[in-house]
Design an enzyme around this catalytic site. Sequence first.
Site, PDB file in Angstrom:
ATOM      1  CG  ASN A   7      -1.873   1.104   1.299  1.00  0.00           C
ATOM      2  OD1 ASN A   7      -1.851   1.990   0.435  1.00  0.00           O
ATOM      3  ND2 ASN A   7      -2.743   1.104   2.293  1.00  0.00           N
ATOM      4  NE  ARG A  91      -6.504   1.312  -0.142  1.00  0.00           N
ATOM      5  CZ  ARG A  91      -6.724   2.374   0.607  1.00  0.00           C
ATOM      6  NH1 ARG A  91      -5.785   2.824   1.390  1.00  0.00           N
ATOM      7  NH2 ARG A  91      -7.888   2.958   0.583  1.00  0.00           N
ATOM      8  CG  HIS A 180     -13.476   2.977   3.330  1.00  0.00           C
ATOM      9  ND1 HIS A 180     -14.291   3.811   4.052  1.00  0.00           N
ATOM     10  CD2 HIS A 180     -12.210   3.339   3.633  1.00  0.00           C
ATOM     11  CE1 HIS A 180     -13.545   4.659   4.732  1.00  0.00           C
ATOM     12  NE2 HIS A 180     -12.274   4.396   4.504  1.00  0.00           N
ATOM     13  NE  ARG A 241     -11.687  12.264   3.559  1.00  0.00           N
ATOM     14  CZ  ARG A 241     -11.357  10.971   3.669  1.00  0.00           C
ATOM     15  NH1 ARG A 241     -12.218  10.092   4.135  1.00  0.00           N
ATOM     16  NH2 ARG A 241     -10.177  10.568   3.269  1.00  0.00           N
ATOM     17  CD  GLU A 385      -9.075  -1.448   4.046  1.00  0.00           C
ATOM     18  OE1 GLU A 385      -8.676  -1.153   5.190  1.00  0.00           O
ATOM     19  OE2 GLU A 385      -9.362  -0.611   3.185  1.00  0.00           O
TER      20      GLU A 385
END
Length: 397
Positions: A7, A91, A180, A241, A385
């Site tokens: 990643n 990723r 996601h 956010r 993940e």
Amino acid sequence: MSILVLNCGSSSLKYQLIDMKDEKVLAKGLCERIGEDMSKIIHKVPGKEDYSKEVKFETHTEAVKMVFDLLTDSDKGVVKSIDEIEAIGHRVLHGGTKFTQSTKVDAKVKDAIRECFDLGPLHNPANLMGIEACEKAVPGKPNVAVFDTTFGMSLGAAGYLYGIPYEYYEKYGIRRYGFHGTSHMYVTAEAIKFNKLDKDKAKIIVCHLGNGASISASIGGKCVDTSMGLTPLEGLIMGTRSGDIDPAVIQYIMKKENKTIDEVLDILNKKSGYYGMTNYKIRDHRDLTAAVEAGDENAKITLKAYERRIIKYIGAYIALLNGVDCICFAGGIGENSGYTRQALMNHFSYMGIKLDPEKNSHKGVMEVISTPDSSVIVMDLPTNEELMIARETLRLK
Ligand code: ADP
């Protein structure tokens, strides 16, 4: 037979080597500050002392070489030779509409990732850099790209179109993509397996509640709706956010504060959410609940607003799916905060959802936390993940 999962960020690289026989992590680590004056690698092997070293990595290629050297090192390593590592899974944030599933990397795939730089300006260039670093460091090793947007590709047009002129979708691909996705895909698949649900019909809602947060609704493992949109800014109130707002707020702040559109978007991405709502005091959810317990009124309202948004999405998704078989909680908050799970599920007691208080007090354990007579199965389902990326890489290498 192992798979390396990477990643890559613009100056960092996280890795995990997973043995696919039993899906166990053999080693994992992090390279930080790539391209800066001094970089650092931290390498962890279960059962061994962590290894860390300050080294100068000019490029991601140098960092990847060091990762392979460490993984095959006679002392700190976990495999005898590079041949034992079958492939590398990457990723990749944004696949645009080109990729409806993970894919083995070739020149065309790299071009397509490049074409999505505008849609994922912070992540896609770094993700591509990671792929090219591997091509240089270990030529011939298969690379597989696993996109965060793939899960959202099964949204029908009614789910992905915004209520704006159609020409913007046609010209620029402005639509809901969802993010996601790797997490939502993993949690959804595990929930179906764990509860032996009908893999073609199971109705599942996944609440991925971390610093970044999103929620998805799926039928038979196919995403029907998801809260993040063209970018990860839409949907739930997050650490920094804003999630959903009236778009006119942007113009209003620009005028009142004499700010540019980029400045306001920076505020919505980095200075909003519960960080902004608490006057730039709290960005970590544990600190938010601690402030609530200490009687901070502003923190109390922020937490209520945070929960209320999630409740609204869950309610809307139950209606959209016309029922739900299983609701899953993942992400740092979803996996660990029994308080949050209970506060959210209280709003669905009307339809017979009941949590087992003892099980709900556990943290980060994959288990059913609803009572046997609950109308819907509720699960704590820690996301993974990296494992999802490794499974996809093994499937496609
Ligand atoms: P991301 O990957 O988006 O950075 P994570 O999934 O790691 O985020 O989640 C981080 C969030 O999880 C933080 O806000 C942190 O406070 C929260 N968190 C971690 N452990 C707990 C806990 N025991 N109770 C409540 N929140 C927690």
